[in-house]
Design an enzyme around this catalytic site. Sequence first.
Site, mmCIF file in Angstrom:
data_model
loop_
_atom_site.group_PDB
_atom_site.id
_atom_site.type_symbol
_atom_site.label_atom_id
_atom_site.label_comp_id
_atom_site.label_asym_id
_atom_site.label_seq_id
_atom_site.Cartn_x
_atom_site.Cartn_y
_atom_site.Cartn_z
ATOM 1 N N HIS A 109 -22.770 -1.118 21.840
ATOM 2 C CA HIS A 109 -23.304 -0.769 20.525
ATOM 3 C C HIS A 109 -22.935 0.665 20.132
ATOM 4 C CE1 HIS A 109 -25.713 -4.385 20.660
ATOM 5 N NE2 HIS A 109 -26.226 -4.004 21.811
ATOM 6 N N HIS A 134 -26.692 9.564 21.675
ATOM 7 C CA HIS A 134 -25.641 8.594 21.341
ATOM 8 C C HIS A 134 -25.223 8.830 19.894
ATOM 9 C CE1 HIS A 134 -29.472 6.724 20.076
ATOM 10 N NE2 HIS A 134 -28.749 6.420 19.027
ATOM 11 N N HIS A 136 -23.540 7.386 15.938
ATOM 12 C CA HIS A 136 -23.338 6.353 14.924
ATOM 13 C C HIS A 136 -22.196 6.767 14.002
ATOM 14 C CE1 HIS A 136 -27.133 4.237 15.871
ATOM 15 N NE2 HIS A 136 -27.577 5.454 16.156
ATOM 16 N N HIS A 153 -27.866 11.052 17.797
ATOM 17 C CA HIS A 153 -29.313 10.885 17.994
ATOM 18 C C HIS A 153 -29.694 11.333 19.393
ATOM 19 C CE1 HIS A 153 -29.604 7.635 14.635
ATOM 20 N NE2 HIS A 153 -29.671 8.871 14.166
ATOM 21 N N THR A 220 -33.517 2.563 15.252
ATOM 22 C CA THR A 220 -32.628 1.988 14.238
ATOM 23 C C THR A 220 -31.839 0.812 14.791
ATOM 24 O OG1 THR A 220 -30.759 3.451 14.733
ATOM 25 C CG2 THR A 220 -32.392 4.250 13.145
ATOM 26 N N THR A 221 -32.212 0.353 15.990
ATOM 27 C CA THR A 221 -31.625 -0.852 16.583
ATOM 28 C C THR A 221 -32.778 -1.728 17.069
ATOM 29 O OG1 THR A 221 -31.492 0.216 18.753
ATOM 30 C CG2 THR A 221 -29.530 0.339 17.359
#
Length: 270
Positions: A109, A134, A136, A153, A220-221
């Site tokens: 992801h 991580h 995005h 994040h 957000t996941t």
Amino acid sequence: MLAKHVLLKIAYVLIGDLDMHRRDLLKALTGLALCPLCARAASSSEGPHWSYEGAHGPDHWGDLDPADRVCSVGSQQSPIAIDASIEARLPPLEIAWAERPDTIVNNGHTIQLNFGDGGALNVGSQTYKLAQFHFHHPSEHLIDDKHSAMEAHFVHRNATGSLGVIGVLMTAGKTNPAFAKIAATMPQTAGEPVKADPGIDPKGLLPAKLGYYAYSGSLTTPPCSETVEWMLLAEPIEVAAADIAAFAKLYPMNARPAQKLDRRFVLHSV
Ligand SMILES: [Zn+2]
């Protein structure tokens, strides 16, 4: 959360009709093997059961597993588009992170860097420990209707399990040594965590000023848990366009669309 979910299912079976709920229980147990948190902890090579497009995309996250229901019915979801905010005397972010992460993983992801002991974030009376960070692409949060090229994040946990996430917007510009090292060493395919390059200092991914937007939101996941205090830094950092491109080659789109603000207000430090 998983334990609670399974206990709830077992409780259904105990108090309800066995036949009627047996399928739910089986589904819950299957969910244990498939849920993203377990998959991440156990084996990230199994592949995601949720994604950023198609039948398993963000519009369907709430239907993929009963444990992920809040993704579609929640009222404090993240990310959000920030166009109006209220100036407030927010406590300063006191960051004392560890100088290097332990492992780096391509989990199917995103690219994530994990810490055993990531050091502390103190905000007012709250003390958090850094667990991982991580990325995005593009940014998940919008400011004045604009995405940034990327967003980092930094996920922190406090003693009661609540999360505090610092978001850092990233734009194309000067090379950032920490991100350059991540881009050069990130695993190209999803798999198990490997030792991280010792030169990746997470503080190198912070801008000079730590002014921030604050609001209550969610992961957000999936499972989209509404247990996150968000601190989105107002000042972006610059990273090399080539390093953004390297990340985008692995993850062209791993940003959840902006969610409804509902009855929330966004504060912003003076
Ligand atoms: Zn994230």
